[in-house]
Structure formats: C-alpha cells, structure tokens
Design a protein around this motif. Structure first.
Motif, short mmCIF file in Angstrom:
data_model
loop_
_atom_site.label_atom_id
_atom_site.label_comp_id
_atom_site.label_asym_id
_atom_site.label_seq_id
_atom_site.Cartn_x
_atom_site.Cartn_y
_atom_site.Cartn_z
N LYS A 103 -5.28 138.02 -71.21
CA LYS A 103 -4.87 137.32 -69.99
C LYS A 103 -4.50 135.87 -70.26
O LYS A 103 -3.77 135.25 -69.47
N ASP A 134 -4.20 145.82 -68.31
CA ASP A 134 -3.16 145.87 -67.26
C ASP A 134 -1.97 146.71 -67.70
O ASP A 134 -0.80 146.38 -67.43
N TYR A 214 -21.06 146.62 -65.20
CA TYR A 214 -20.01 146.04 -64.39
C TYR A 214 -19.17 147.13 -63.73
O TYR A 214 -19.05 148.24 -64.25
N THR A 215 -18.59 146.77 -62.59
CA THR A 215 -17.66 147.66 -61.90
C THR A 215 -16.26 147.44 -62.48
O THR A 215 -16.01 146.51 -63.25
N ALA A 216 -15.32 148.29 -62.07
CA ALA A 216 -13.95 148.17 -62.56
C ALA A 216 -13.29 146.86 -62.13
O ALA A 216 -12.38 146.37 -62.81
N ASP A 217 -13.76 146.27 -61.02
CA ASP A 217 -13.17 145.01 -60.58
C ASP A 217 -14.00 143.80 -61.02
O ASP A 217 -13.86 142.70 -60.50
N GLY A 218 -14.88 144.01 -62.01
CA GLY A 218 -15.55 142.89 -62.64
C GLY A 218 -16.75 142.35 -61.91
O GLY A 218 -17.15 141.20 -62.13
N LYS A 219 -17.39 143.16 -61.07
CA LYS A 219 -18.61 142.76 -60.38
C LYS A 219 -19.82 143.39 -61.07
O LYS A 219 -19.69 144.33 -61.86
N PRO A 383 -14.77 150.71 -67.87
CA PRO A 383 -13.65 149.75 -67.93
C PRO A 383 -14.03 148.57 -68.80
O PRO A 383 -15.22 148.29 -69.00
N PRO A 386 -15.67 142.20 -67.69
CA PRO A 386 -14.95 141.00 -67.25
C PRO A 386 -14.96 139.94 -68.33
O PRO A 386 -15.78 139.95 -69.25
N SER A 427 -18.50 134.49 -60.49
CA SER A 427 -17.75 133.81 -59.42
C SER A 427 -16.96 132.63 -59.97
O SER A 427 -15.84 132.36 -59.53
#
Length: 429
Positions: A103, A134, A214-219, A383, A386, A427
């Motif tokens: 990224k 991505d 972690y979740t797929a959305d980085g949480k 995944p 993060p 965050s």
C-alpha cells in the motif's frame, strides 16, 4: 520460530516506511547489470540462497549481491533503505507486512511479468493468492508451511514421555509438563517455552475456538475475555513449572541460537514447519515435529498453509523485469530447488516438489510430510493481517506476556490492555 523485535526497533522501521510512503516517488538506483538481494535468516539459509544466486549468475550472467540479517535487524534496515530510495531489487517479505509495503508502494506489483518473466501456470493457487494485495500480485511465495511444535526427541525419551502426535491437547501439555517436572532432566529442563509470547500460538488457539486475531477488514476478532483466558492459562503453566520462567524466556533475543530449544531450557517451542531443518543444524539431539495442541480432543482447524515468506521486487528498483526473472529461476529451476530443499517451506510448483523430494534428508522429509498431512488440523488461510499487526505483536502481545511472567501485571490487567492497546493502534493506523 520464536522471533522478537523490540518496540524501539519496530517503530524505527515503521517510521522509515511511513516516511517512504509520504515522500511519494523516491529516487531509484540507476539500472545496472547486477541485482541486490536482502533477506532474513541464519547461515544455513544464506548458504542455500547463495548457492542459488551463484547458479543463476552462471546461467544468466547477472550477478546477485546478497545480504542477510536476523529477523529483528532486517525490518528496520529494509524500511530505512526504502525511505532513502535505495531499497534492494529483491527483498524477502512476510505475510504480516506485505499489505503495508504494497500500500505504500515500497514493493512493486508483478502482474505485468506473469506469463513472461514469471511462469506461474502450475503454481499452487492458495500460495499465489497469499501474495496478492487488493487483487494485485506483490509477492511470490517461496514455500508453503504451517505452524508446528518442534520438540527434542532425546529429551522426551529421558523424561519418559512418548513422542507426541497431532492428536495431543492442552490437557496433554499439562501431563507432559508434569512428567518433565518430575523427571528433572538436564538441570530442570521445562516441557515448553512460554507460549503466551507467541502470536502464532495465540492465533491457533483462537481459531480452534471459532475466532481469529483479525477480521478481513482489519479489526480485532477476539475480545477481552479471550485475552484474559489466554494469559491466565499460561500463568498456570508457568506457576506449575510446565513452561520456562520469565527470566529464562528473556534470554530469547530473536536468533535461533537463543531460543529455549537450542539453549536447552525447554523441550518444545512453537515454530514453523520450515524451521525444523535450521534448528536441527544447531542441535545434536534429534528433533521431532507435530501440530500445536488442540483446545479439546477432536477440535481442529487452527492450522493453515501459509506462505512461509515471499520474494518481492523493490518499488524503486530500476531492474524490475530482471528481478522477476531471478524470482522465476529461484522458484522453478530444478537444480536451484535441490539446493534450497524445504528450508523455506514446501515448493509451490509440482515439478519443483518432484525434483526436490528424492534429495531430501530425513528432517526435510518430516517437514514435507507434516505440511502434506495436516488432516483436520487444517483450516482456511486467514486474510492478511492489518498493517499495524506487527506493532501489536511486538509492543503488546510479547510485552504483556513478559509483564505477566515477571508479575508486573495480572492476566486480567494484561487482557484488558491487549484489547484497548490493539484497538488504539488499529484506529491510529
């Protein structure tokens, strides 16, 4: 493998990488007839790697200037070079950091070379997907591996404990710990290192409970109750004398030579399947390998076939196509495969696996068979973590495990701080 990078080292490397991203386009070194390669590992990995670079130079006429460092020295140096615009042409990349480097354009997408310099038609699909961010390909897996428990067979025999199988549980770990405690071999060798420091062991434990790091959305995918239970379990193991003391665990500074297994402090350590070969070169005792303990009999799914590491092309390299050609040689040339063996994991191309298999020594065969025979231990590839997962591991999971070990914090305090601290880091990222 037990790896550690302290907070200062991590933040130095992370700050440099951020600076590289903020700078946008940074100057690339002028194109030359040679390639620069940077990787982490020990001397055994370096010997194999340089054997292949010599083979490549002989076959293609392109010199490859290689350099290797220990894990905890590698990332600050790579990030600093990236920030300065002089990153190597080829860098070793980890699943943990590939999202962050991609990224920030610190590594280059390789899609334009697929079908040309990169021949990936028969490459294992799951390993190919593991190198994408991505939807774009940023890393070529150098081998498939899985987390594994590496243990000292001779020490188990001395303690009167039968070799472990993939069916063992955390209850069995307590029984093994009690047996080692009663036998008091080798000056009080413990059954296992302090696993509360181990992010892979925590993740495996969580996955068996239907959760993850972690979740797929980085949480965060686990909560305070999970964290408290984790630190409480290891506090009980430590207090009972089943795992090493905090004082002994502090001796582990990152290199394999300082791990509890090599130092003779513990008979078992959580590691990766491809590390069996490297550990065996450092020890006279014969080593064995099996899966991580199950949370209960019959419960599986905690393991997954992970790209052991990748080769990526530096984002500022002026030799991207030539670097891609080197990557292709490294993963597909039969003679290169024989030199590399399975030290970086199980080769991802069937023809390469076929070339390697007859040449493997006993321990390499153990590693290959382990990854090929995970059975119900095997779950889906999670995944990519993060970008800030490395900081959470270095400055929270490991640090809090150490603080509980030394009695500076209770499991309850550590569990709460792990969740609040991780959410704060996520965050900010």
């Amino acid at each position: 493998m037990t790896i550690r990078i302290d907070r200062r080292q991590f933040l130095m490397g992370s700050t440099a990488l951020v600076a590289a991203g903020a700078a946008g386009v940074v100057p690339a070194w002028a194109q030359s007839d040679s390639l620069r390669l940077l990787f982490w590992g020990g001397q055994a990995r370096a010997d194999r790697t340089y054997g292949v670079t010599d083979l490549y130079t002989k076959a293609n006429g392109t010199a490859v200037e290689g350099e290797f460092l220990a894990w905890n020295d590698y990332w600050p140096k790579l990030a600093t070079q990236t920030a300065g615009g002089n990153a190597p042409d080829v860098v070793q990349m980890d699943y943990r950091y590939i999202v962050e480097y991609a990224k920030r354009n610190a590594i280059a997408p390789l899609d334009e070379f697929v079908g040309g310099a990169l021949k990936l038609d028969t490459f294992d699909a799951d390993q190919l997907e593991g190198g994408k961010v991505d939807g774009k390909l940023y890393g070529i897996s150098l081998g498939a591996n899985s987390v594994a428990m590496i243990y000292n067979l001779a020490a188990f025999e001395e303690a009167g404990v039968a070799p472990l199988t993939n069916a063992w549980t955390y209850d069995d770990l307590m029984a093994v710990g009690e047996a080692f405690k009663a036998a008091n071999i080798r000056g009080g060798m413990k059954a296992i290192m302090d696993g509360s420091y181990s992010e892979p062991m925590l993740q495996n434990w969580l996955r068996q409970k239907g959760k993850d790091l972690y979740t797929a959305d980085g949480k965060l995918a686990f909560d305070e109750a999970d964290a408290v239970e984790w630190y409480t379990m290891w506090a009980k193991f430590r207090d009972a004398g089943y795992c090493v003391s905090a004082e002994d665990q502090a001796l582990d500074t990152g290199p394999l030579e300082t791990t509890m297994l090599v130092l003779g402090k513990a008979a078992m350590i959580p590691s990766n399947s491809n590390q069996l070969v490297a550990f065996q070169t450092l020890m006279q005792d014969k080593l064995g390998m099996n899966g991580f303990p199950r949370v209960a009999a019959g419960v599986g799914g905690g393991h997954y076939r992970k790209p052991s590491m990748f080769f990526s092309v530096g984002g500022t390299s002026a030799n991207k196509e030539k670097a891609a050609e080197f990557l292709n040689f490294f993963i597909s040339d039969p003679e290169a495969a024989k030199i590399l063996g399975v030290e970086r994991g199980i080769p991802c191309i069937p023809a390469t696996r076929d070339a390697v298999a007859p040449t493997l020594d006993e321990q390499s065969q153990v590693a290959l068979n382990f990854v090929s025979s995970l059975g119900d231990l095997l779950g889906a590839l999670p995944p990519p973590p993060p970008a800030s997962a490395g900081e959470i591991d270095a400055s929270l999971i490991r640090t809090l495990g150490q603080e509980v070990g030394f009695g500076a914090k209770t499991p309850e305090q550590a569990g709460a701080e792990l969740i609040s601290g991780a959410n704060d880091i996520l965050s900010r990222a």
